[in-house]
Scaffold this motif. Structure first.
Motif, PDB file in Angstrom:
ATOM      1  N   LEU A   1      10.532   8.675 -11.244  1.00 39.64           N
ATOM      2  CA  LEU A   1      11.452   8.072 -10.281  1.00 39.64           C
ATOM      3  C   LEU A   1      11.848   9.063  -9.187  1.00 39.64           C
ATOM      4  O   LEU A   1      12.043   8.676  -8.029  1.00 39.64           O
ATOM      5  CB  LEU A   1      12.697   7.558 -10.999  1.00 39.64           C
ATOM      6  N   GLY A   2      11.958  10.340  -9.544  1.00 42.50           N
ATOM      7  CA  GLY A   2      12.273  11.347  -8.542  1.00 42.50           C
ATOM      8  C   GLY A   2      11.229  11.390  -7.450  1.00 42.50           C
ATOM      9  O   GLY A   2      11.551  11.476  -6.257  1.00 42.50           O
ATOM     10  N   ALA A   3       9.956  11.323  -7.846  1.00 37.43           N
ATOM     11  CA  ALA A   3       8.870  11.334  -6.864  1.00 37.43           C
ATOM     12  C   ALA A   3       8.895  10.089  -5.991  1.00 37.43           C
ATOM     13  O   ALA A   3       8.776  10.165  -4.763  1.00 37.43           O
ATOM     14  CB  ALA A   3       7.525  11.443  -7.582  1.00 37.43           C
ATOM     15  N   VAL A   4       9.049   8.927  -6.631  1.00 37.77           N
ATOM     16  CA  VAL A   4       9.035   7.667  -5.879  1.00 37.77           C
ATOM     17  C   VAL A   4      10.202   7.609  -4.901  1.00 37.77           C
ATOM     18  O   VAL A   4      10.036   7.253  -3.715  1.00 37.77           O
ATOM     19  CB  VAL A   4       9.075   6.464  -6.844  1.00 37.77           C
ATOM     20  N   LEU A   5      11.394   7.969  -5.371  1.00 40.70           N
ATOM     21  CA  LEU A   5      12.588   7.883  -4.528  1.00 40.70           C
ATOM     22  C   LEU A   5      12.563   8.912  -3.392  1.00 40.70           C
ATOM     23  O   LEU A   5      12.818   8.571  -2.234  1.00 40.70           O
ATOM     24  CB  LEU A   5      13.846   8.078  -5.381  1.00 40.70           C
ATOM     25  N   VAL A   6      12.250  10.165  -3.726  1.00 38.77           N
ATOM     26  CA  VAL A   6      12.275  11.212  -2.701  1.00 38.77           C
ATOM     27  C   VAL A   6      11.139  11.022  -1.705  1.00 38.77           C
ATOM     28  O   VAL A   6      11.342  11.150  -0.487  1.00 38.77           O
ATOM     29  CB  VAL A   6      12.209  12.611  -3.349  1.00 38.77           C
TER      30      VAL A   6
ATOM     31  N   ASN B 271       0.829  -1.209   0.000  1.00 34.64           N
ATOM     32  CA  ASN B 271       0.000   0.000   0.000  1.00 34.64           C
ATOM     33  C   ASN B 271       0.860   1.254   0.000  1.00 34.64           C
ATOM     34  O   ASN B 271       0.569   2.232  -0.706  1.00 34.64           O
ATOM     35  CB  ASN B 271      -0.933  -0.011   1.220  1.00 34.64           C
ATOM     36  N   LYS B 272       1.950   1.223   0.771  1.00 29.05           N
ATOM     37  CA  LYS B 272       2.846   2.386   0.832  1.00 29.05           C
ATOM     38  C   LYS B 272       3.498   2.640  -0.525  1.00 29.05           C
ATOM     39  O   LYS B 272       3.588   3.782  -0.981  1.00 29.05           O
ATOM     40  CB  LYS B 272       3.900   2.165   1.910  1.00 29.05           C
ATOM     41  N   VAL B 273       3.948   1.565  -1.163  1.00 27.53           N
ATOM     42  CA  VAL B 273       4.557   1.707  -2.487  1.00 27.53           C
ATOM     43  C   VAL B 273       3.536   2.232  -3.489  1.00 27.53           C
ATOM     44  O   VAL B 273       3.853   3.072  -4.344  1.00 27.53           O
ATOM     45  CB  VAL B 273       5.146   0.368  -2.963  1.00 27.53           C
ATOM     46  N   ALA B 274       2.295   1.747  -3.396  1.00 26.07           N
ATOM     47  CA  ALA B 274       1.237   2.219  -4.288  1.00 26.07           C
ATOM     48  C   ALA B 274       1.030   3.721  -4.134  1.00 26.07           C
ATOM     49  O   ALA B 274       0.813   4.440  -5.117  1.00 26.07           O
ATOM     50  CB  ALA B 274      -0.063   1.466  -4.017  1.00 26.07           C
ATOM     51  N   ARG B 275       1.111   4.212  -2.901  1.00 27.52           N
ATOM     52  CA  ARG B 275       0.984   5.660  -2.666  1.00 27.52           C
ATOM     53  C   ARG B 275       2.107   6.417  -3.371  1.00 27.52           C
ATOM     54  O   ARG B 275       1.880   7.463  -3.988  1.00 27.52           O
ATOM     55  CB  ARG B 275       1.031   5.954  -1.163  1.00 27.52           C
ATOM     56  N   TYR B 276       3.323   5.902  -3.277  1.00 30.12           N
ATOM     57  CA  TYR B 276       4.454   6.569  -3.920  1.00 30.12           C
ATOM     58  C   TYR B 276       4.302   6.541  -5.447  1.00 30.12           C
ATOM     59  O   TYR B 276       4.671   7.504  -6.135  1.00 30.12           O
ATOM     60  CB  TYR B 276       5.758   5.895  -3.512  1.00 30.12           C
ATOM     61  N   LEU B 277       3.763   5.460  -5.968  1.00 30.00           N
ATOM     62  CA  LEU B 277       3.551   5.375  -7.416  1.00 30.00           C
ATOM     63  C   LEU B 277       2.532   6.410  -7.876  1.00 30.00           C
ATOM     64  O   LEU B 277       2.678   7.019  -8.944  1.00 30.00           O
ATOM     65  CB  LEU B 277       3.081   3.967  -7.798  1.00 30.00           C
ATOM     66  N   VAL B 278       1.480   6.602  -7.078  1.00 30.31           N
ATOM     67  CA  VAL B 278       0.476   7.613  -7.417  1.00 30.31           C
ATOM     68  C   VAL B 278       1.107   9.002  -7.424  1.00 30.31           C
ATOM     69  O   VAL B 278       0.843   9.819  -8.323  1.00 30.31           O
ATOM     70  CB  VAL B 278      -0.699   7.557  -6.425  1.00 30.31           C
ATOM     71  N   LEU B 279       1.947   9.278  -6.427  1.00 27.99           N
ATOM     72  CA  LEU B 279       2.647  10.569  -6.399  1.00 27.99           C
ATOM     73  C   LEU B 279       3.585  10.698  -7.598  1.00 27.99           C
ATOM     74  O   LEU B 279       3.833  11.803  -8.089  1.00 27.99           O
ATOM     75  CB  LEU B 279       3.425  10.706  -5.093  1.00 27.99           C
ATOM     76  N   GLY B 280       4.090   9.565  -8.078  1.00 25.74           N
ATOM     77  CA  GLY B 280       4.902   9.581  -9.294  1.00 25.74           C
ATOM     78  C   GLY B 280       4.093  10.014 -10.503  1.00 25.74           C
ATOM     79  O   GLY B 280       4.569  10.779 -11.344  1.00 25.74           O
ATOM     80  N   ILE B 281       2.847   9.520 -10.601  1.00 24.40           N
ATOM     81  CA  ILE B 281       1.965   9.948 -11.700  1.00 24.40           C
ATOM     82  C   ILE B 281       1.717  11.447 -11.618  1.00 24.40           C
ATOM     83  O   ILE B 281       1.747  12.159 -12.634  1.00 24.40           O
ATOM     84  CB  ILE B 281       0.626   9.181 -11.648  1.00 24.40           C
ATOM     85  N   LEU B 282       1.474  11.938 -10.407  1.00 23.79           N
ATOM     86  CA  LEU B 282       1.256  13.376 -10.218  1.00 23.79           C
ATOM     87  C   LEU B 282       2.482  14.172 -10.674  1.00 23.79           C
ATOM     88  O   LEU B 282       2.347  15.213 -11.335  1.00 23.79           O
ATOM     89  CB  LEU B 282       0.962  13.662  -8.739  1.00 23.79           C
ATOM     90  N   THR B 283       3.669  13.688 -10.376  1.00 26.12           N
ATOM     91  CA  THR B 283       4.887  14.395 -10.760  1.00 26.12           C
ATOM     92  C   THR B 283       5.113  14.338 -12.263  1.00 26.12           C
ATOM     93  O   THR B 283       5.634  15.295 -12.861  1.00 26.12           O
ATOM     94  CB  THR B 283       6.097  13.803 -10.012  1.00 26.12           C
ATOM     95  N   VAL B 284       4.722  13.231 -12.892  1.00 27.33           N
ATOM     96  CA  VAL B 284       4.798  13.145 -14.360  1.00 27.33           C
ATOM     97  C   VAL B 284       3.926  14.225 -14.990  1.00 27.33           C
ATOM     98  O   VAL B 284       4.304  14.855 -15.994  1.00 27.33           O
ATOM     99  CB  VAL B 284       4.356  11.744 -14.841  1.00 27.33           C
ATOM    100  N   SER B 285       2.760  14.460 -14.398  1.00 30.03           N
ATOM    101  CA  SER B 285       1.862  15.491 -14.944  1.00 30.03           C
ATOM    102  C   SER B 285       2.512  16.874 -14.878  1.00 30.03           C
ATOM    103  O   SER B 285       2.384  17.671 -15.810  1.00 30.03           O
ATOM    104  CB  SER B 285       0.531  15.487 -14.186  1.00 30.03           C
TER     105      SER B 285
END
Length: 379
Positions: free
Chosen positions: A305-310, A42-56
Motif C-alpha cells: 500500500l505504501g508503494a501504491v499510495l506514494v 493502465n496507470k493503476v496497473a503500473r502502481y500495482l506492479v510497483l507495489g509487487i516490487l516493494t513487497v519484494s
C-alpha cells in the motif's frame, strides 16, 4: 501434542493476519468495476506492479534485515527478459537476416546473438525473468553472506552491482538497445488471450500476480525458514550459535526477493510496452526504499500500500499545475515526517489505532459487566 485450544488460537491469529491481505486483494480485483477509463486502469496497473516490487524489498529488508539498494537490478532483468521475447514476436520496421530486431539492424548486426535465440520461447522468457534475477542474487549473496558482510556494506555492494549492470546494458547498444531500451513490442499472448496494456485482461493479470506474490511472501514469513530468517535479523550471532547455516537462509530470502522483483519487472514491460535501462536506475531503486519505509517494511500489505499510495501521489502531484515545480519537495517532506514520527510506517500506525480501538471496547465491556454485577448485587 498441542491442545485444541492452542491450535484454535493459532488458527485465529493466522486468519487475523491474513485478513488484511485478502481484503486489499479483493479491493484490487473490484477496482475495474469503478473505473471505466482505460488510461486510468493502465496507470493503476503500473502502481500495482510497483507495489509487487516493494513487497519484494519488504521481504528482504523488513523480514530478513537485508537492505538491498539495488533491488531495481532484479526488476530490470525481469523487464528485459520479457521485452526480448515480445520483441522477437513483433514485425520490425526494418528487418534484417532472420528477422533481427530493428536496433540490431541499425547497428549492423548480421545475425541474432546466441543469447537471444532462447527468447523465441515465451515459456523460456518467463522462466528467465524469474530465475535469472534469483540466480544473480544468489551468486551475489553467496559472496556477501559467506563472507559475513553485513549492514551498510551490503547496501553499497548491491547498489554498485546494479550500477555496473546498468552501464553494461547501456554500453552494449547493438544487443540491448542502449539508452533507448527495447521498444515497439508485440502484445503478450498466453493461451490465445492477448494482453493489451490498456485492457482489463492485463489489469487482472497484474491483480492475480499481486495476490500470488503476497501469498507466497506471507507463506514464507510463516514457514520455519521464514521464522529463522526473522530470528537472524534480530539476533544473528545467537542463531549461528544454535548451529544454523545463517548464510544459507540469508541467500535464500535474498534470492526469493529477487525472483518476486523479476516478476514485477516482466509485468512492468507488459504494462509500459517497453523496457529501459532506467528500470535498473538508482532513482527507482531508492524510490522503492522510500515506499517500503512509508508503508512499513515489516508489513507486506503495508509495503504494498505504501508503494501504491506514494507512487499515486507522485503521479498526481507531478501532473498538477500547482505542484509541477515543487512535488519532489512535498514528497521529500512526507518521507522525513514518516521517518521521524512513524518509524514503523503506515502499517505501524494502523496497528496502534486498531489496538486502541480493541482496548477501548474491552474497557467498555468490563464497565458494562461491572455495572450489571453491581445492579444484581443491590437487588
Amino acid at each position: 501434542m498441542p491442545s485444541n485450544a492452542t491450535t484454535s488460537s493459532g488458527l485465529q491469529r493466522l486468519i487475523a493476519q491474513l485478513a488484511p491481505l485478502l481484503i486489499v486483494c479483493a479491493l484490487v480485483f473490484a477496482l475495474p468495476l469503478l473505473l471505466n477509463n482505460d488510461f486510468l486502469l493502465n496507470k493503476v496497473a503500473r502502481y500495482l506492479v510497483l507495489g509487487i516490487l516493494t513487497v519484494s524489498l519488504g521481504l528482504s529488508w523488513g523480514f530478513g534485515g537485508i537492505l538491498n539498494l539495488g533491488q531495481a537490478m532484479s526488476f530490470g532483468l525481469g523487464s528485459y527478459a520479457m521485452a526480448m521475447a515480445l520483441k522477437l514476436k513483433t514485425v520490425p520496421v526494418h528487418t534484417g537476416a532472420s528477422g533481427l530486431p530493428d536496433f540490431m539492424v541499425w547497428n549492423n548486426v548480421a545475425h541474432l546473438p546466441w543469447f537471444w535465440e532462447p527468447f523465441r520461447s515465451l515459456t523460456f522468457a518467463i522462466a528467465a525473468g524469474l530465475l535469472v534475477p534469483a540466480l544473480v542474487a544468489a551468486a551475489l549473496g553467496w559472496f556477501m553472506f559467506r563472507g559475513r558482510v553485513t549492514g551498510v556494506y551490503v547496501s553499497i555492494i548491491t547498489l554498485a552491482t546494479m550500477v555496473v549492470i546498468n552501464l553494461v546494458i547501456i554500453d552494449q547498444q547493438s544487443y540491448t538497445g542502449g539508452f533507448n531500451g527495447i521498444t515497439d513490442l508485440a502484445q503478450l499472448e498466453i493461451f490465445g488471450v492477448a494482453f493489451d496494456a490498456y485492457g482489463r485482461a492485463t489489469y487482472y493479470l497484474v491483480a492475480t500476480c499481486v495476490l500470488l506474490s503476497l501469498l507466497v511472501a506471507f507463506a514464507f514469513t510463516k514457514s520455519r525458514a521464514g521464522l529463522i530468517v526473522q530470528a537472524i535479523r534480530d539476533h544473528e550471532s545467537r542463531v549461528r550459535y544454535f548451529g544454523y547455516d545463517v548464510a544459507l537462509y540469508q541467500i535464500f530470502v535474498f534470492a526469493l526477493s529477487a525472483a518476486i522483483a523479476g516478476l514485477a519487472g516482466m509485468l512492468y514491460t507488459v504494462v509500459m510496452e517497453f523496457a529501459s535501462p532506467t528500470f535498473l536506475g538508482v532513482q527507482i531503486s531508492l524510490s522503492v526504499v522510500v515506499w517500503c519505509a512509508v508503508g512499513g517494511r515489516q508489513s507486506l500489505v503495508g509495503a504494498f500500500l505504501g508503494a501504491v499510495l506514494v507512487a499515486g501521489m507522485q503521479g498526481a502531484l507531478s501532473e498538477s499545475a500547482a505542484f509541477l515545480e515543487t512535488w519532489t519537495l512535498v514528497m521529500g517532506a512526507l518521507f522525513v515526517l514518516v521517518v521521524l514520527f512513524l518509524p514503523k510506517g503506515l502499517a505501524g500506525l494502523a496497528q496502534v489505532v486498531l489496538r486502541w480501538i480493541v482496548q477501548r471496547r474491552q474497557a467498555s465491556s468490563r464497565g458494562v459487566a461491572q455495572g450489571v454485577g453491581q445492579t444484581e448485587g443491590s437487588t
